[in-house]
Structures are given as structure tokens and as C-alpha cells.
Design an enzyme around this catalytic site. Sequence first.
Site, PDB file in Angstrom:
ATOM      1  N   LYS A  31       0.834  -1.215   0.000  1.00 21.45           N
ATOM      2  CA  LYS A  31       0.000   0.000   0.000  1.00 21.45           C
ATOM      3  C   LYS A  31       0.862   1.256   0.000  1.00 21.45           C
ATOM      4  O   LYS A  31       0.641   2.172  -0.790  1.00 21.45           O
ATOM      5  CB  LYS A  31      -0.903   0.017   1.245  1.00 21.45           C
ATOM      6  CG  LYS A  31      -1.558   1.366   1.508  1.00 21.45           C
ATOM      7  CD  LYS A  31      -2.452   1.361   2.725  1.00 21.45           C
ATOM      8  CE  LYS A  31      -1.780   1.703   4.028  1.00 21.45           C
ATOM      9  NZ  LYS A  31      -1.473   3.127   4.244  1.00 21.45           N
ATOM     10  N   ASN A  32       1.837   1.295   0.900  1.00 19.33           N
ATOM     11  CA  ASN A  32       2.594   2.536   1.061  1.00 19.33           C
ATOM     12  C   ASN A  32       3.611   2.762  -0.044  1.00 19.33           C
ATOM     13  O   ASN A  32       4.320   3.759  -0.056  1.00 19.33           O
ATOM     14  CB  ASN A  32       3.223   2.599   2.460  1.00 19.33           C
ATOM     15  CG  ASN A  32       2.145   2.851   3.513  1.00 19.33           C
ATOM     16  OD1 ASN A  32       1.014   3.208   3.178  1.00 19.33           O
ATOM     17  ND2 ASN A  32       2.488   2.644   4.773  1.00 19.33           N
ATOM     18  N   ARG A 105      -3.891   9.790   3.889  1.00 17.06           N
ATOM     19  CA  ARG A 105      -2.692  10.581   4.123  1.00 17.06           C
ATOM     20  C   ARG A 105      -1.834  10.684   2.856  1.00 17.06           C
ATOM     21  O   ARG A 105      -1.227  11.715   2.577  1.00 17.06           O
ATOM     22  CB  ARG A 105      -1.911   9.905   5.256  1.00 17.06           C
ATOM     23  CG  ARG A 105      -0.525  10.450   5.507  1.00 17.06           C
ATOM     24  CD  ARG A 105      -0.574  11.723   6.299  1.00 17.06           C
ATOM     25  NE  ARG A 105       0.747  12.222   6.614  1.00 17.06           N
ATOM     26  CZ  ARG A 105       0.973  13.359   7.243  1.00 17.06           C
ATOM     27  NH1 ARG A 105      -0.034  14.104   7.635  1.00 17.06           N
ATOM     28  NH2 ARG A 105       2.190  13.751   7.493  1.00 17.06           N
ATOM     29  N   ASP A 129      -4.659  11.876  12.646  1.00 16.18           N
ATOM     30  CA  ASP A 129      -5.077  10.491  12.481  1.00 16.18           C
ATOM     31  C   ASP A 129      -5.580  10.012  13.820  1.00 16.18           C
ATOM     32  O   ASP A 129      -5.440  10.713  14.812  1.00 16.18           O
ATOM     33  CB  ASP A 129      -3.853   9.656  12.101  1.00 16.18           C
ATOM     34  CG  ASP A 129      -4.078   8.936  10.800  1.00 16.18           C
ATOM     35  OD1 ASP A 129      -5.051   8.170  10.750  1.00 16.18           O
ATOM     36  OD2 ASP A 129      -3.307   9.156   9.867  1.00 16.18           O
ATOM     37  N   ASP A 321       4.271   0.651  12.227  1.00 13.32           N
ATOM     38  CA  ASP A 321       3.120  -0.085  11.684  1.00 13.32           C
ATOM     39  C   ASP A 321       3.109  -1.561  12.111  1.00 13.32           C
ATOM     40  O   ASP A 321       2.076  -2.222  12.040  1.00 13.32           O
ATOM     41  CB  ASP A 321       3.102   0.004  10.152  1.00 13.32           C
ATOM     42  CG  ASP A 321       2.783   1.413   9.677  1.00 13.32           C
ATOM     43  OD1 ASP A 321       2.283   2.217  10.487  1.00 13.32           O
ATOM     44  OD2 ASP A 321       3.041   1.722   8.503  1.00 13.32           O
TER      45      ASP A 321
END
Length: 432
Positions: A31-32, A105, A129, A321
Site C-alpha cells: 500500500k505505502n 494521508r 489520524d 506499523d
Amino acid sequence: MLPADGDLSEPTIVVRSGRALSGEVVVPGAKNSVLKLMAATLLADGEHIITNVPSIVDVGIMSELLAAIGVTTTRIDGVDGIELRLVNRGAITPVAPYELVERIRASINVLGPLLGRFGHVRLSLPGGDDFGSRPIDMHLKGLSQMGATFEVQHGYVEGRIEHDRLHGADVTFEFPSVGATENILTAAVYAKGTTVIDNAAREPEIADLCTMLVSMGADIEGIGSATLVVHGVEPHSLRATTHRTIPDRIQAATYLAAVGVAGGEVMLRHARPDHMEMLLRRFGDMGLELTAQHDGLMVRAEGRLRAIDVATLPYPGIATDYKPLVVTMLSVADGVSIVTENLYPGRFRYVEELQRLGADIRTDGHHAVVRGRPVLSGAKVRAHDIRAGAALVVAGLAAEGDTIISGVHHIERGYDDLVGRLASLGASVERC
Ligand code: EPU
């Protein structure tokens, strides 16, 4: 519309413990990484192809944002996973509206490309967040050093450049911010002269972005190191490219954690042990048997995990994370552990949910003391962010009785079929 708290029609994930996991799971694209690769397509006209794309909600939101700016995305489901075709025809509206920025984000990653290529950007200021405030001061300071000026009005930051191009600069970060490194990098590729980014973030996702930029024609040295040197190329000289997204190390860690608490033996196809070295060392200390394989990683766990002390740090340290997963594993480990959060001091909210499952955890500031219990006990819990949600699913595998997790939309922002993948390994888990 996102479900409201307590909405009876809201989807849940139900997990039951008791089964060791076995088989093979394919680790999806990161994802990142993919969200930043998508933003980088703003830098060159033409048709870009990104492969190994995870099927996650955030990719859809990033596509919406790019569509609003002027890049259209088509999703193609092939035998080798999802592929995105992103077409940039050069007709760009350099505005990132509130409705999209507040949802992810990574939308701030349009800042660098828009300013660097078009000299103008209007970006809704990102909010906080669930785990705390997330400012962008380092992004703006670095871009200002390169000749941009910013004005904040009505919740938007408007950036312009003084001359026709940004210019190279020596940008030294006081902290290796992932997002700020990416924005300076993507702004610097078209800047006049050389930009040196010192104390740059070294996450594998940044190296992935650099690799794509280089294949588009950018000139970057020091990829993967804390000093990135970007020699600006001529305006509009970058070209569209094809790029394969790296596998998601956080999703990979989630399956390792699942095997850690449930026991069993699983092959993680496509996992990159070289992207997770520190974590794998510490998982080894906890008792996981890990063996790097050609194109993957084998994990085996038997009996109870061991307690360890662990602190989160920027890469190559243990990523923040991973922390909810690590705390979950330590909740059922033998002994007492101290976990220290160094990135987001407020990132302990999921602890209250783990406590509902019987975990013995005390927090004090950015420390948590975890006294391992042999087993947790299933209950209704709520996911408040992506990583916390995945950790609660893993916790359910270590809990007697049913664990019913709401806030599923958070998990689906960043996990490609977590439920289906765990079920394929033999876990008793379903989305209801
Ligand atoms: N920070 C500042 N000022 C800035 C930038 C950052 O004070 O201008 C602070 C932040 O407030 C935070 C710390 O620096 O305390 C780390 O921020 P960083 O910029 O490194 O993180 P990010 O780019 O906003 C990415 C990931 C996060 C991950 C962090 C740290 C994406 C889209 N997000 O965020 O991932 O936790 O790096 O590794 O890449 C997630 O995927 O669930 C997630 C939250």
C-alpha cells in the site's frame, strides 16, 4: 458512507481460535508504495502501467484524487494480480480537495510532483489520524528551500514557485520523514540543479519510488541510503513507464504474527526478507522459525512465544506499523515485555481493545508493559485504524471463543483480502 459506531448493519469479522495455520499465502503489493507510485505518474504524460497492485480501498481513493487532478486510472485484473493503467494527458488541475485528502494521508504525495512540474498546487491541509497529529511542516520547509512559497487559507495550503522552476538545495531533515522525503524527491526531479536530501527516510517503499522515477528518466544517486542526490532533468523530459510494486512488508508481518499466535507452518510467497531484517531477527527471538526461500519466506511456530523488549524506529528499525501486531503477539508470550513507541506517541489506542480480549497491558506515555497470558478471551472489539484492525484479527486467533471485530472498513483500506487469505491457511475467520 462509512458505518457509524454501533451500526447493527455494519460488517464485522468473526474469528475463532484453535487451529494451526498451514499452506501458502501470496503477499500482495505494498500500500505505502503503490499510492506514491500512482502520484508519481503526475510527472510525465502518457500511459503508465503499475503492476502487483493490492486490491485495497486506498488505491480507489487515490485513483479518485488523480482523476480530479487529471490522470485517469483503469484497473485490469490479470492472472498475475491487478494492474493499473494511468493515463496522464497533461491537462492538469493542481488541486487536492478536502474530501479526498481527509480520506488518505498519501494524498499529500501529489504536492511534490505538482509543484515540481507545474509550479502551482492547492492542497487541503491533512488532518490528524486516530493515533495523533500528523503535520507537514518538514515537507513545506524543504520545498521552501527549493524556491517555493506557501500560504495557508481556508484550510488549504497554496504553493507557488518564484521562478519558472524549483532550484536544487541541500535539505537536511531533523527526522527521516517518509512523506517529506518522497515529496522533496518528486519535486527535485525537475528542479534546476542538484538537490541533496540528508537524513532521508530509507524505507523500501522510498527505494521503490526512486526505481520508478529512474525508469521514467530521473537522475537519482544513493537509492536506499540516508543521502539521496537528485540531479534535476529538463522540464517535461520524463516519460511514462511500467513498474512492479514491491511486496507489502506489513501485510507479510501480519501473516507471520498470525502463525506466531496460532502455530503452524506457512510459506509467504513473494515476501522480501531483506525488507524486514530487524523485525525477522526479533520475531526469531520470540521463537518463530524463519527461513528465507527463493521468492519468499517460510515461517514455523510451535508452542508459546517468548517475551522481548522492543522499540519502534524509522527504517531499518522496527516500523511503528508493526507495533500493534507485536503487542498482540507479546500479549500471549511467556514473560513480561516493554514496548516503546518512538514515532506516534498516541499510537496505543488499540491497547484498550486488546484489554477487552483479556490482554494484560499497561501504558505510560509512549511505553507499554505487556504481561503475557497463555490465552486471550474472545469479545466484541473495534478497529480504529488499519494496523490496529489487523492486529485484532490476529488476536482473535489467540482467543478462546468468538472475537467480533467492527471497524472493518479500516482494515480494508490497506489489506488485500485478509480474511480470505487467513481462511485459506485454515483459520476460522469470516466477514459477516
Ligand atoms: N512529522 C512531522 N512533520 C512532518 C512530517 C512528519 O512532525 O512534516 C512526524 C509525524 O507527525 C510522525 C513522524 O514524523 O510523528 C513520522 O511521519 P512520516 O512523515 O515518516 O510518516 P508518513 O509519511 O506520514 C508513512 C506511512 C505510515 C507510517 C509512517 C512511518 C504512508 C501513506 N504512511 O506516513 O503508514 O506509519 O510512514 O513509517 O506511507 C499505515 O500504513 O497505516 C501508516 C500509518
